[in-house]
Design a protein around this motif. Structure first.
Motif, PDB file in Angstrom:
ATOM      1  N   PHE A 220       0.903  -1.154   0.045  1.00 28.38           N
ATOM      2  CA  PHE A 220       0.074  -0.002   0.030  1.00 28.38           C
ATOM      3  C   PHE A 220       0.872   1.290  -0.211  1.00 28.38           C
ATOM      4  CE2 PHE A 220      -2.150   3.476   2.079  1.00 28.38           C
ATOM      5  CZ  PHE A 220      -3.264   3.324   1.656  1.00 28.38           C
ATOM      6  N   TYR A 221       0.642   2.130  -0.919  1.00 26.86           N
ATOM      7  CA  TYR A 221       1.468   3.417  -1.171  1.00 26.86           C
ATOM      8  C   TYR A 221       0.751   4.665  -0.501  1.00 26.86           C
ATOM      9  CZ  TYR A 221       4.624   6.878  -3.337  1.00 26.86           C
ATOM     10  OH  TYR A 221       5.290   8.108  -3.384  1.00 26.86           O
ATOM     11  N   ASN A 222      -0.493   4.515  -1.083  1.00 22.39           N
ATOM     12  CA  ASN A 222      -1.388   5.771  -0.756  1.00 22.39           C
ATOM     13  C   ASN A 222      -2.667   5.757  -1.201  1.00 22.39           C
ATOM     14  OD1 ASN A 222      -1.884   8.631   0.194  1.00 22.39           O
ATOM     15  ND2 ASN A 222      -0.228   9.626  -1.076  1.00 22.39           N
ATOM     16  N   GLU A 223      -3.588   6.657  -0.979  1.00 26.08           N
ATOM     17  CA  GLU A 223      -5.059   6.698  -1.609  1.00 26.08           C
ATOM     18  C   GLU A 223      -5.435   8.330  -1.569  1.00 26.08           C
ATOM     19  OE1 GLU A 223      -8.035   4.693   0.714  1.00 26.08           O
ATOM     20  OE2 GLU A 223      -7.273   5.231   2.708  1.00 26.08           O
ATOM     21  N   ILE A 224      -6.372   8.479  -2.470  1.00 30.64           N
ATOM     22  CA  ILE A 224      -6.823   9.679  -2.593  1.00 30.64           C
ATOM     23  C   ILE A 224      -8.238   9.705  -2.830  1.00 30.64           C
ATOM     24  CG2 ILE A 224      -4.640  11.131  -3.583  1.00 30.64           C
ATOM     25  CD1 ILE A 224      -5.629  10.677  -6.230  1.00 30.64           C
ATOM     26  N   TYR A 225      -9.074  10.773  -2.326  1.00 29.47           N
ATOM     27  CA  TYR A 225     -10.526  10.713  -2.532  1.00 29.47           C
ATOM     28  C   TYR A 225     -10.781  11.872  -3.579  1.00 29.47           C
ATOM     29  CZ  TYR A 225     -10.759   7.875   1.745  1.00 29.47           C
ATOM     30  OH  TYR A 225     -10.685   7.019   2.632  1.00 29.47           O
ATOM     31  N   ASP A 239      -0.657  13.113 -11.134  1.00 27.29           N
ATOM     32  CA  ASP A 239       0.518  13.515 -10.225  1.00 27.29           C
ATOM     33  C   ASP A 239       1.030  12.360  -9.432  1.00 27.29           C
ATOM     34  OD1 ASP A 239       0.158  16.065 -11.251  1.00 27.29           O
ATOM     35  OD2 ASP A 239      -0.767  16.857  -9.455  1.00 27.29           O
ATOM     36  N   MET A 240       0.167  11.539  -8.875  1.00 29.61           N
ATOM     37  CA  MET A 240       0.386  10.348  -8.029  1.00 29.61           C
ATOM     38  C   MET A 240       1.125   9.420  -9.146  1.00 29.61           C
ATOM     39  SD  MET A 240       0.644   9.238  -5.077  1.00 29.61           S
ATOM     40  CE  MET A 240      -0.601  10.227  -4.208  1.00 29.61           C
ATOM     41  N   MET A 241       0.413   8.956 -10.145  1.00 28.17           N
ATOM     42  CA  MET A 241       1.040   8.100 -10.997  1.00 28.17           C
ATOM     43  C   MET A 241       2.413   8.685 -11.457  1.00 28.17           C
ATOM     44  SD  MET A 241      -0.666   5.504 -11.220  1.00 28.17           S
ATOM     45  CE  MET A 241       0.112   4.619 -12.577  1.00 28.17           C
ATOM     46  N   SER A 242       2.747   9.968 -11.697  1.00 29.63           N
ATOM     47  CA  SER A 242       4.102  10.494 -12.058  1.00 29.63           C
ATOM     48  C   SER A 242       4.867  10.179 -11.048  1.00 29.63           C
ATOM     49  CB  SER A 242       3.752  12.160 -12.279  1.00 29.63           C
ATOM     50  OG  SER A 242       2.876  12.187 -13.487  1.00 29.63           O
ATOM     51  N   LEU A 243       4.460  10.264  -9.526  1.00 31.32           N
ATOM     52  CA  LEU A 243       5.454  10.071  -8.765  1.00 31.32           C
ATOM     53  C   LEU A 243       5.786   8.539  -8.516  1.00 31.32           C
ATOM     54  CD1 LEU A 243       3.890  12.025  -5.524  1.00 31.32           C
ATOM     55  CD2 LEU A 243       6.296  12.508  -6.426  1.00 31.32           C
ATOM     56  N   LEU A 244       4.868   7.816  -9.190  1.00 33.43           N
ATOM     57  CA  LEU A 244       4.877   6.272  -8.831  1.00 33.43           C
ATOM     58  C   LEU A 244       5.685   5.911 -10.113  1.00 33.43           C
ATOM     59  CD1 LEU A 244       1.608   5.025  -7.727  1.00 33.43           C
ATOM     60  CD2 LEU A 244       3.924   4.730  -6.435  1.00 33.43           C
ATOM     61  N   GLY A 245       5.877   6.553 -11.230  1.00 34.03           N
ATOM     62  CA  GLY A 245       6.909   6.438 -12.537  1.00 34.03           C
ATOM     63  C   GLY A 245       6.129   5.811 -13.620  1.00 34.03           C
ATOM     64  N   GLY A 246       4.745   6.314 -13.605  1.00 38.33           N
ATOM     65  CA  GLY A 246       3.993   5.765 -14.514  1.00 38.33           C
ATOM     66  C   GLY A 246       3.993   6.601 -15.802  1.00 38.33           C
ATOM     67  N   ASP A 247       3.727   6.270 -17.039  1.00 38.59           N
ATOM     68  CA  ASP A 247       3.815   7.068 -18.180  1.00 38.59           C
ATOM     69  C   ASP A 247       2.393   7.777 -18.331  1.00 38.59           C
ATOM     70  OD1 ASP A 247       3.863   8.152 -20.703  1.00 38.59           O
ATOM     71  OD2 ASP A 247       3.748   6.411 -21.864  1.00 38.59           O
ATOM     72  N   THR A 248       2.412   9.100 -17.951  1.00 37.74           N
ATOM     73  CA  THR A 248       1.288  10.067 -17.998  1.00 37.74           C
ATOM     74  C   THR A 248       1.175  11.130 -19.029  1.00 37.74           C
ATOM     75  OG1 THR A 248       2.158  11.352 -16.126  1.00 37.74           O
ATOM     76  CG2 THR A 248       0.722   9.440 -15.566  1.00 37.74           C
ATOM     77  N   ASP A 249       2.376  11.330 -19.819  1.00 39.48           N
ATOM     78  CA  ASP A 249       2.407  12.457 -20.628  1.00 39.48           C
ATOM     79  C   ASP A 249       1.235  12.477 -21.415  1.00 39.48           C
ATOM     80  OD1 ASP A 249       4.705  13.208 -19.512  1.00 39.48           O
ATOM     81  OD2 ASP A 249       5.899  12.165 -21.055  1.00 39.48           O
ATOM     82  N   HIS A 250       0.594  11.399 -22.015  1.00 40.36           N
ATOM     83  CA  HIS A 250      -0.446  11.422 -22.910  1.00 40.36           C
ATOM     84  C   HIS A 250      -1.544  11.810 -22.384  1.00 40.36           C
ATOM     85  CE1 HIS A 250      -0.658   7.680 -21.204  1.00 40.36           C
ATOM     86  NE2 HIS A 250      -1.801   7.536 -21.711  1.00 40.36           N
ATOM     87  N   LEU A 251      -1.842  12.041 -21.151  1.00 49.04           N
ATOM     88  CA  LEU A 251      -3.164  12.052 -20.576  1.00 49.04           C
ATOM     89  C   LEU A 251      -3.272  13.546 -20.385  1.00 49.04           C
ATOM     90  CD1 LEU A 251      -2.951   9.256 -17.501  1.00 49.04           C
ATOM     91  CD2 LEU A 251      -4.319   9.230 -19.920  1.00 49.04           C
ATOM     92  N   SER A 252      -2.383  14.181 -20.517  1.00 48.97           N
ATOM     93  CA  SER A 252      -2.597  15.864 -20.292  1.00 48.97           C
ATOM     94  C   SER A 252      -3.803  16.528 -20.989  1.00 48.97           C
ATOM     95  CB  SER A 252      -1.294  16.653 -20.611  1.00 48.97           C
ATOM     96  OG  SER A 252      -0.931  16.476 -21.807  1.00 48.97           O
ATOM     97  N   GLN A 253      -4.012  15.956 -22.411  1.00 50.04           N
ATOM     98  CA  GLN A 253      -5.073  16.410 -23.324  1.00 50.04           C
ATOM     99  C   GLN A 253      -6.306  15.765 -23.030  1.00 50.04           C
ATOM    100  OE1 GLN A 253      -4.075  19.283 -24.770  1.00 50.04           O
ATOM    101  NE2 GLN A 253      -2.372  19.024 -23.633  1.00 50.04           N
TER     102      GLN A 253
END
Length: 256
Positions: A220-225, A239-253
């Protein structure tokens, strides 16, 4: 009321080198909650879902659903428990090609020997609510991916389970079909009050949840509501996925 409780779950896969897929994961899911599970590839999401779904046994720890531990049941009793208490939705739909949409939807009731008239009425009511009434007589190969996933949702909900477990339900869908499916999930969650636990890598899909639990390296790392603002929740997920190292660049749009 607590529907699901995971208590210090650990899962170790033995081999030449032992792999610890889960490491003392604990959380609870209440009636009517819609919760997402997210984390980078290899974080333990699938292992967690498999243990909760009774597909796999935990190495240590407990799973309780409506106060019962299904892992303590015999094979026949567990099969019955799984069929009556749980609903399953998969990335690849898992519909039976030789059955019509209607026949796929009523499959859990068929296995329970429900009266035909009741099955047909229940299937029709769900299909109307999910917008697939017009395809009840068609076969999976004759309908779209979004319609297939809504068929899978209807099949998972028709026996009014305590808990629906969804594994990457938008993974094979385009953006419009993903939105339609997530809106269908939300409608069924609100109208039926069924608890839903969804594993996903998709921040857009996760933004429909009430909260998202993040795991990393099997822990367990974190949870958000979510709160009232889904746009802000979506951004927090990214933002959380970026901290975890996920690929989120394509989601900004992505437009909510």
């Amino acid at each position: 009321m607590t529907v699901l409780r995971a208590g210090e779950l650990s899962k170790i896969y033995e081999g030449t080198i032992s792999t610890r897929a889960l490491d003392n994961v604990s959380f609870a899911l209440e009636d009517g909650e819609f919760v997402g599970i997210m984390g980078p590839s290899g974080s333990g999401k699938t292992s967690l879902l498999n243990v909760l779904a009774t597909i796999d046994e935990p190495t240590t720890g407990t799973v309780t659903i409506r106060g019962r531990n299904p892992h303590e049941l015999g094979s026949e009793e567990m099969a019955l428990f799984r069929r009556r208490e749980l609903g399953f939705i998969f990335q690849h739909f898992n519909l039976l090609d030789t059955l019509t949409v209607e026949e796929n939807i009523v499959l859990p009731l068929t296995l329970d020997g429900a009266p035909v008239a009741r099955m047909k009425q229940s299937a029709l009511e769900l299909a109307r609510r999910l917008g697939i009434e017009d395809v009840l007589g068609k076969y999976p190969r004759e309908i779209s991916g979004g319609q297939m996933q809504r068929t899978a949702i209807a099949r998972a909900m028709i026996h009014r389970p305590s808990l629906v477990l969804a594994d990457e339900p938008t993974g094979n869908l385009d953006s419009k079909a993903s939105r339609d499916v997530m809106e269908a999930f939300t409608m069924m969650n609100v109208e039926e009050g069924t608890a839903i636990l969804m594993v996903t890598h998709d921040a857009f899909a996760a933004s429909f949840c009430h909260r998202v639990i993040f795991i990393k390296d099997g822990r367990f790392y974190n949870e958000i509501y979510r709160g009232e603002n889904r746009q802000a929740f979506f951004q927090k997920i990214i933002d959380m996925m970026s901290l975890l190292g996920g690929d989120t660049d394509h989601l900004s749009q992505v437009r909510l």
